[in-house]
Structure formats: structure tokens, C-alpha cells
Scaffold this active site. Sequence first.
Site, PDB file in Angstrom:
ATOM      1  N   GLY A  12      -3.455  -1.051   8.435  1.00 59.17           N
ATOM      2  CA  GLY A  12      -3.850  -0.608   7.093  1.00 59.17           C
ATOM      3  C   GLY A  12      -4.264   0.853   7.078  1.00 59.17           C
ATOM      4  CD  GLN A  16     -11.820   4.656  -0.783  1.00 57.89           C
ATOM      5  OE1 GLN A  16     -11.861   3.447  -0.972  1.00 57.89           O
ATOM      6  NE2 GLN A  16     -12.812   5.451  -1.099  1.00 57.89           N
ATOM      7  CE1 TYR A 143     -12.084  -7.093   0.556  1.00 58.79           C
ATOM      8  CE2 TYR A 143     -14.080  -6.800  -0.737  1.00 58.79           C
ATOM      9  CZ  TYR A 143     -13.242  -6.382   0.279  1.00 58.79           C
ATOM     10  OH  TYR A 143     -13.554  -5.259   1.000  1.00 58.79           O
TER      11      TYR A 143
HETATM   12  N1  LIG Z   1     -13.127   1.149   0.290  1.00 59.93           N
HETATM   13  C1  LIG Z   1     -14.268   0.472   0.193  1.00 59.93           C
HETATM   14  O1  LIG Z   1     -15.122   0.784  -0.658  1.00 59.93           O
HETATM   15  C2  LIG Z   1     -14.530  -0.681   1.139  1.00 59.93           C
HETATM   16  C3  LIG Z   1     -15.784  -1.319   1.081  1.00 59.93           C
HETATM   17  C4  LIG Z   1     -16.018  -2.396   1.925  1.00 59.93           C
HETATM   18  C5  LIG Z   1     -15.072  -2.784   2.857  1.00 59.93           C
HETATM   19  N2  LIG Z   1     -13.867  -2.149   2.898  1.00 59.93           N
HETATM   20  C6  LIG Z   1     -12.882  -2.637   3.886  1.00 59.93           C
HETATM   21  O2  LIG Z   1     -12.289  -1.535   4.552  1.00 59.93           O
HETATM   22  C7  LIG Z   1     -10.915  -1.828   4.853  1.00 59.93           C
HETATM   23  C8  LIG Z   1     -10.038  -0.704   4.334  1.00 59.93           C
HETATM   24  O3  LIG Z   1     -10.255  -0.594   2.949  1.00 59.93           O
HETATM   25  P1  LIG Z   1      -9.580   0.543   2.056  1.00 59.93           P
HETATM   26  O4  LIG Z   1     -10.552   0.880   1.004  1.00 59.93           O
HETATM   27  O5  LIG Z   1      -9.008   1.602   2.904  1.00 59.93           O
HETATM   28  O6  LIG Z   1      -8.429  -0.335   1.377  1.00 59.93           O
HETATM   29  P2  LIG Z   1      -7.028   0.165   0.761  1.00 59.93           P
HETATM   30  O7  LIG Z   1      -6.629  -0.885  -0.212  1.00 59.93           O
HETATM   31  O8  LIG Z   1      -7.119   1.565   0.312  1.00 59.93           O
HETATM   32  O9  LIG Z   1      -6.085   0.107   2.044  1.00 59.93           O
HETATM   33  C9  LIG Z   1      -5.665  -1.101   2.636  1.00 59.93           C
HETATM   34  C10 LIG Z   1      -4.365  -0.842   3.359  1.00 59.93           C
HETATM   35  O10 LIG Z   1      -3.906  -2.092   3.883  1.00 59.93           O
HETATM   36  C11 LIG Z   1      -2.494  -2.102   3.753  1.00 59.93           C
HETATM   37  N3  LIG Z   1      -1.982  -3.472   3.787  1.00 59.93           N
HETATM   38  C12 LIG Z   1      -1.994  -4.402   2.793  1.00 59.93           C
HETATM   39  N4  LIG Z   1      -1.363  -5.519   3.210  1.00 59.93           N
HETATM   40  C13 LIG Z   1      -0.964  -5.296   4.482  1.00 59.93           C
HETATM   41  C14 LIG Z   1      -0.260  -6.069   5.439  1.00 59.93           C
HETATM   42  N5  LIG Z   1       0.154  -7.309   5.174  1.00 59.93           N
HETATM   43  N6  LIG Z   1      -0.030  -5.532   6.648  1.00 59.93           N
HETATM   44  C15 LIG Z   1      -0.438  -4.268   6.940  1.00 59.93           C
HETATM   45  N7  LIG Z   1      -1.082  -3.478   6.067  1.00 59.93           N
HETATM   46  C16 LIG Z   1      -1.341  -3.988   4.845  1.00 59.93           C
HETATM   47  C17 LIG Z   1      -2.218  -1.417   2.432  1.00 59.93           C
HETATM   48  O11 LIG Z   1      -0.875  -0.932   2.385  1.00 59.93           O
HETATM   49  C18 LIG Z   1      -3.258  -0.299   2.433  1.00 59.93           C
HETATM   50  O12 LIG Z   1      -2.742   0.906   2.959  1.00 59.93           O
HETATM   51  C19 LIG Z   1     -10.621  -3.196   4.229  1.00 59.93           C
HETATM   52  O13 LIG Z   1     -10.671  -4.167   5.224  1.00 59.93           O
HETATM   53  C20 LIG Z   1     -11.733  -3.382   3.229  1.00 59.93           C
HETATM   54  O14 LIG Z   1     -12.048  -4.742   3.061  1.00 59.93           O
HETATM   55  C21 LIG Z   1     -13.574  -1.111   2.053  1.00 59.93           C
END
Ligand SMILES: NC(=O)c1ccc[n+]([C@@H]2O[C@H](COP(=O)([O-])OP(=O)(O)OC[C@H]3O[C@@H](n4cnc5c(N)ncnc54)[C@H](O)[C@@H]3O)[C@@H](O)[C@H]2O)c1
Length: 317
Positions: A12, A16, A143
Site C-alpha cells: 500500500g 497517503q 474498517y
Molecule cells: N491516514 C490516516 O489518517 C490513517 C489513520 C489510521 C490508520 N491508518 C492506516 O494506515 C494505513 C495506510 O493508510 P493511508 O491513509 O495511506 O491509506 P490510503 O487509502 O491513502 O492508501 C492505501 C493504499 O493501499 C492500496 N491498496 C488497496 N487495496 C490493496 C490491495 N488489495 N493490495 C495492495 N494494495 C492495496 C491502495 O491502492 C492505496 O495506495 C492503513 O492501514 C490505514 O488503516 C491511516
Amino acid sequence: MQQAHGKLLITGSSGQIGTELTGTLVERYGADRVIATDISKPGRKDCNTAALDVTEADSVKNIVKKEGVTTIVHLAAILSAKGEKTPDFAFDVNVNGMRNVLSAAAAVSGVKLFFPSTIGIFGADTPRDNVPIETITRPTTMYGITKLFCEQLGEYYFRRYGLDVRGLRLPGIVSYKTPPGGGTTDYSIEMLRAAAGGENYTCFLKKETMLPMMYMPDALGAIVKLLEAPSSALVHRTNFNVMAFSFCPSDLENEIRKINPGFSVSYAPDERQEIADTWPRSLDSSAAAREWGFSAKYTLSEMVRDMLMNLAPLPEK
Ligand SMILES: NC(=O)c1ccc[n+]([C@@H]2O[C@H](COP(=O)([O-])OP(=O)(O)OC[C@H]3O[C@@H](n4cnc5c(N)ncnc54)[C@H](O)[C@@H]3O)[C@@H](O)[C@H]2O)c1
């Protein structure tokens, strides 16, 4: 640059957090050691890249084995608001993805696995303020349910197979480099982007909805610290609470107005309000501070200034 052995695989990595964390890890461990993956091959040029769908168990296993991966940073997930639109898909990516990554990691000895959990694992029955790690966790979103399961599955692999699994519950993350992927705290980034672009903003949460948050540089610092902490120092494993500060949409609006007095926000809560209403206002991060030295540098006003400066040049003071 840190001394370390073996390759570091990021899933992933185009999201972000992944786009920025990959850069941090490349700087820290060297381009040759880092493999950035996502569902389609990431376009970045500063490290090795590959397409990897985490729901495909064999593909995950193969890349870990073939590349001699010793650290996995598992970011791929479907976030809160997006997950409510496509719950089956969120279940598949979040649960089966985590199981595949854990099982690939456990098949090779000496692999370390990091993954971020979320404040989404709490629910309406959780106390709202200074929430401890161990508390009532009855999430109501797909989620939250899947991420709570991931925490527990990670602990199972630690207990049963001795896999070095580590995870923290991130609050809402604010950043300017890559747009957020469909979470409930995305309003904060949208509001800052609107302000930087000279536009007003309509917020999808109520003005008084207080949530725990953190600026991206502090999130990156926390992830690296937990990743590098000695395993023997960790009493907890997959569920460290971390936060920098709490704010509600009107606090953010007021901070922006200190820099941009003409900015205004109207409020039109949508279905995301229901999700936010089940999340805590603040978390107790003391175990993370004690066990691996967690701290956050940025205050709300420092974050707002830095965000606006990076999204658009600020007027002279
Ligand atoms: N951004 C936040 O505020 C936040 C807060 C708490 C936890 N998180 C956790 O941090 C992690 C990253 O979050 P983020 O904000 O970068 O999310 P995001 O949605 O920006 O990025 C997630 C990435 O996962 C990829 N993805 C989706 N399905 C996939 C698959 N089957 N195989 C491979 N890649 C796949 C997407 O293409 C995307 O690039 C996540 O696990 C999320 O739960 C984020």
C-alpha cells in the site's frame, strides 16, 4: 543511514502514508533495500517497486521469499468512509490481506512486521477521553471491526509463532503530499486545501466533533521508532495508542483564520458524522512513550502554518 540486513517490503505504498513513509525508509535504510509495492506498480523512482495485491496469498509469499524480505511494513487497507461504501471489499483487503502478510512473514524466520491500526477500533461504548489501550472496543464500521481483528490476529502470530509483530493505533493523519484515501478525518485536509486555494469550505462533520489527530512528520517518526525499538522493550505489541493533539472542525477553522482572516466554513454533516460520533476525543499514549519513546513535536498551530505554507505561499506577516 542505519545498518540493517535484508529487504524491507512496503504494501500500500502509494497511499497517503505510504508515499511519504517510503521516502523516509529509503533515506534511512538505502534505496537497494526498499521494495515499494501497491495494487498497481508504484511510479516512484527512488527505490525498487512492484505490483502486489495483498489479497493474493501466493504473490505475497513469493515476493517475501524471492527477495529475502526481513521487514514488512503493511499499509494496504480500505479506510473507514470508503469501507462503509464497499464493506465486502474492505473485509477482503483488510482481513485477508493481513492474514496473507502474517502467514508469509511467519513462513520465513526472523521477519519483523509492522502495521498501523486505528482509532476506528473503538466504538460508541468506549469512554471518550484519554482512552487507555485496554478498554471497551466494540467498533461499528467494517474498517474498525477488521482492524481490531488485525490487532488480535497479529498478537496470535506473536504468541503462537514468535513472529515479531508491531502495530500502533494512528489517529487522523494530516498531510499535504498525497491526498487521503477515504477516511473520516479527511475533512481536516480538505479544509486546509480549500483555505490554501483561497476558497471557503463545507465541512462534512459538525463543528464540535473533537477527534485525536497528528501531523504526518510525527506519524513517520513514530512508525520508525516503533519499527526500530528492541523487541524485548515491548510489553504491548499491536495496539499502542498514539496521538499528538485533539481538535474539532471549528478549532481548525479558527486556527486557519488567524493566518487567513477571510476564510469561512459552513457545516453540512453527512454519513461520516455517524462514524466520527463513535470515536474517542483523546487517547492515552503513555505506553508508547514508556516502551519505545513515542513523542510528537507539532502543535495544532504549527501544523496549520506548515500545511498552509506547503499548500500555497503564506502572505507576509
Ligand atoms: N491516514 C490516516 O489518517 C490513517 C489513520 C489510521 C490508520 N491508518 C492506516 O494506515 C494505513 C495506510 O493508510 P493511508 O491513509 O495511506 O491509506 P490510503 O487509502 O491513502 O492508501 C492505501 C493504499 O493501499 C492500496 N491498496 C488497496 N487495496 C490493496 C490491495 N488489495 N493490495 C495492495 N494494495 C492495496 C491502495 O491502492 C492505496 O495506495 C492503513 O492501514 C490505514 O488503516 C491511516
